[in-house]
Design an enzyme around this catalytic site. Structure first.
Site: not given
Length: 325
Positions: A114, A252, A282
């Site tokens: 990520c 993020h 996500n």
């Protein structure tokens, strides 16, 4: 005068299929209310047949080049962040390079999950500053749906697929000018002792299989809030810029509660935080550039704004980067 890497344009891409929480509730034991309350996610996009990390990265890159008014042949460097490459090798970046007609330059993948886009951005920034190339594509692209355990309701509802890209160009700027464009400062970190909190239980060297994502969400949440607030403070300290001077934070997009908690620790108003997790879930390395492009195209982020990018992912890896766009 000094050389800075200036963001000249951005682009993003999403798979055609959008999956709302109501549809997820038909696939696993969950509800829309449960997902929204714990994550803020309402929708995600899932890659279908013919949609891969490479195809999404190519589409996002073409849009970024168009926004920048730059031809693919002028790109001398491609750094693609992904944890879900099309093949074990070669790098997915080389597929993007070939599709865009910029063969002969530098192209490689970065794996930091990520945080991948932040790592890729830093690598490209450093290479531009040393003259390895003049124009770079920095991409985050993922098809996480292909490594999810669709029987694990605690993880499969959290992730989606997508891609985002930015065009960076080396440019001489007057560093004493507070409004000079470009990447101002970046800080990156990693701590491998937390491997068991967020990982994939497979790989070519261990099981010979792709594996599935495993996560201990509560522990990840705790580390994320602490690590992200700390690294944001580091970047601010490096630059002498105050949190109040930041126009936008592009984080993020893991969980709305993490975004809220991090903003509170830094004293940032929630209206300065770009939030797309409700729409995209996500998307790992794709989430920061995807959120950035969304906010640029809807008019929130404007030329001259001071933007802080930040992310944390499996590894753990984490980082932040401050740029005048």
């Amino acid at each position: 005068m000094t050389i800075r890497s200036v963001i000249k344009g951005s682009g993003s891409a999403l798979p055609k299929r959008a999956v709302a929480n109501a549809e997820m509730a038909q696939m696993v034991d969950t509800t829309d209310e449960w997902i929204v309350e714990r994550t803020g996610i309402r929708n995600r996009h899932i890659a279908g047949e013919g949609e891969t990390t490479a195809t999404l990265a190519i589409e996002a890159s073409r849009k970024a080049l168009e926004a920048a008014g730059i031809d693919g042949a002028d790109v001398g460097l491609i750094v693609l962040a992904t944890a879900t490459p099309d093949q074990t090798f070669p790098a997915t970046a080389t597929q993007v390079q070939h599709a865009l007609g910029c063969n002969g330059g530098i192209a490689f993948d970065v794996a930091a999950v990520c945080s991948g886009f932040l790592y890729a951005l830093s690598v490209a920034d450093s290479m531009l500053k040393t003259g390895m190339a003049k124009t770079a594509l920095v991409i985050g692209a993922e098809t996480f749906s292909r490594i999810l355990d669709w029987e694990d309701r605690t993880t499969c509802v959290l992730f989606g697929d997508g891609a985002g890209a930015v065009v960076l160009q080396a440019q001489d700027v007057d560093e004493s000018d507070p409004n000079a464009p470009g990447i101002i400062a970046t800080r990156l970190h990693a701590d491998g002792k937390h491997n068991e909190l967020l990982y994939v239980d497979g790989g070519p060297s261990t099981t010979g299989t792709v594996g599935k994502l495993r996560m201990r969400g509560k522990e990840v949440f705790r580390h994320a809030v602490t690590n992200l607030s700390d690294v944001l403070r580091e970047v601010l300290a490096d630059t002498g810029i105050q949190a109040a001077d930041i126009d936008w934070v592009v984080p993020h997009q893991a969980n709305a509660r993490i975004l809220d908690a991090t903003a509170r620790k830094l004293g940032l108003p929630e209206e300065k935080v770009i939030v797309t997790v409700d729409r995209h879930a996500n998307t790992s390395a794709a989430s920061v550039p995807l959120a950035y492009d969304t906010a640029v195209r809807d008019g929130r982020i404007k030329p001259g704004d001071l933007v802080m990018f930040e992310a944390m992912g499996g590894g753990f890896t984490w980082g932040a980067s401050l740029a005048r766009v």
